[in-house]
Design an enzyme around this catalytic site. Structure first.
Site, PDB file in Angstrom:
ATOM      1  N   VAL A 171      17.748   2.560  -6.541  1.00 26.32           N
ATOM      2  CA  VAL A 171      18.835   2.124  -5.663  1.00 26.32           C
ATOM      3  C   VAL A 171      19.160   0.659  -5.940  1.00 26.32           C
ATOM      4  CG1 VAL A 171      19.581   1.855  -3.267  1.00 26.32           C
ATOM      5  CG2 VAL A 171      18.153   3.802  -3.924  1.00 26.32           C
ATOM      6  N   PRO A 222      -4.186  -1.374  -7.003  1.00 22.39           N
ATOM      7  CA  PRO A 222      -4.923  -2.268  -7.912  1.00 22.39           C
ATOM      8  C   PRO A 222      -5.208  -3.645  -7.325  1.00 22.39           C
ATOM      9  CG  PRO A 222      -2.621  -2.159  -8.545  1.00 22.39           C
ATOM     10  CD  PRO A 222      -2.812  -1.125  -7.467  1.00 22.39           C
ATOM     11  N   GLY A 223      -4.474  -4.011  -6.286  1.00 17.48           N
ATOM     12  CA  GLY A 223      -4.650  -5.349  -5.731  1.00 17.48           C
ATOM     13  C   GLY A 223      -5.813  -5.490  -4.770  1.00 17.48           C
ATOM     14  N   GLU A 268       4.353   2.688   3.160  1.00 21.59           N
ATOM     15  CA  GLU A 268       2.995   2.538   2.630  1.00 21.59           C
ATOM     16  C   GLU A 268       1.977   2.402   3.761  1.00 21.59           C
ATOM     17  OE1 GLU A 268       1.848   0.390  -1.222  1.00 21.59           O
ATOM     18  OE2 GLU A 268       1.341  -1.088   0.327  1.00 21.59           O
TER      19      GLU A 268
END
Length: 344
Positions: A114, A225-226, A294
């Site tokens: 978008v 991954p953070g 999330e």
């Protein structure tokens, strides 16, 4: 007299069974409509358990002998609830592909391009052709407000690109929040009888190595991954008890990515439906969770444990140095300037 009583009892039983059939059969058939690959109808019309649910290898297939005493010792490969954690070196790709090829599975992928995020779509699609479920039936659904700018990418046999138009937005948070609603509707209206598995992926990422049958499961999460080396007190869960995405201090397992998740159509439908409702109920009370969908996904997967967990190999970040336990990167977020691509 006894005959009349017997006839009355039989008539009553028939009536009850008829009512049960009228009310319960449509419910059963609706549930059955969400493709249950474990059941097929035999030629005589009876339901049987499909061999596809069994992990059947081809006779004569040669592969290295498995071991339960040798293997990776630098990472954990199973969760406390006994779900596999998939890392390089914990699976045999040839064996898995043979097993799932016999099941003739089909996979859908959704991606949202978008606004200015359309610029990332070409690399996403081209690298998906190189690495994402190669050799299997795949449908990639692109949702965009710029359908005329979708790049022409040659798709292999058995693979298809489907473009769906969606409205643009002045806030990237709204784009993020609408994803669960769109995924829910896509499954209900199009996919429930069409594919077996679905993965929902971020467009500003590229495939760099194999992403295949090792990732399949009922409900599949990807570890962010953070945060995978951090104590859970540092996870960016939604911490306000007023939100339906709330995870209390001392609770939670891992921090999962909103940019990559998937599983069986039925499981992802339930996830999307629940997260959408919770997001909308929060919005009615003026609440927006810390990281939109999330945050709701992490709350959902804390309660509804994923049956398979993918290591950070499955959504790395290009700006991060590669840690020793990361032996390969399969899918990775590219470096970008958020101020340049986000509407706010």
């Amino acid at each position: 007299m006894m005959n009349l009583k017997f006839v009355a009892v039989v008539a009553l039983v028939v009536l009850v069974l008829g009512v049960m059939y009228v009310y319960l059969d449509p419910v059963y058939r609706f549930k059955e409509g969400f493709c249950d690959s474990s059941k097929v109808r035999s030629l005589d019309g009876h339901l049987t358990i499909s061999p596809g649910m069994r992990l059947v290898a081809t006779e004569g297939l040669k592969y290295p002998q498995p071991s339960i005493t040798k293997g990776r010792t630098d990472v954990v490969s199973v969760t406390p609830w006994l779900a596999p954690v998939v890392w390089e070196g914990t699976f045999n790709p040839v064996l898995l592909d043979v097993i799932y090829q016999q099941r003739n599975i089909s996979v859908a992928a959704t991606v949202f391009a978008v606004g200015k995020y359309i610029r990332f779509l070409k690399d996403f699609l081209e690298t998906a052709e190189e690495h994402f479920f190669v050799g299997f039936k795949v449908k990639v659904y692109v949702f965009t407000d710029r359908p005329n700018e979708v790049p022409k990418v040659k798709m292999a046999a058995g693979r298809e690109l489907v473009v769906r138009s969606v409205p643009s937005s002045n806030r990237w948070q709204e784009i993020s929040a609408r994803r669960m609603e769109i995924i829910q509707n896509l499954i209900e209206e199009t996919l429930k009888n069409d594919v077996d598995y679905i993965f929902c992926l971020d467009v500003d990422s590229k495939f760099r190595n194999r992403w295949g049958t090792e990732s399949l499961g009922d409900l599949v999460a990807v570890i962010h991954p953070g945060y995978y080396r951090d104590d859970r007190s540092k996870f960016p869960y939604e911490r306000r008890p007023t939100s339906r995405a709330y995870v209390a201090p001392g609770e939670g397992d891992f921090y999962y990515c909103g940019g990559a998740f998937g599983g069986l159509i039925t499981e992802v439908h339930q996830l999307a439906q629940t997260c959408r409702k919770n997001f909308e109920d929060d919005a009615k009370e003026g609440i927006e969770a810390a990281w939109q969908e999330e945050s709701h996904l992490n709350r959902y997967m804390w309660i509804n444990k994923p049956s398979k967990v993918l290591s950070p190999e499955y959504l790395w970040q290009d700006f991060k140095p590669i840690n020793p336990e990361i032996r390969t990167i399969r899918f990775s977020g590219i470096i970008k300037n958020y101020k340049d691509i986000r509407p706010n």
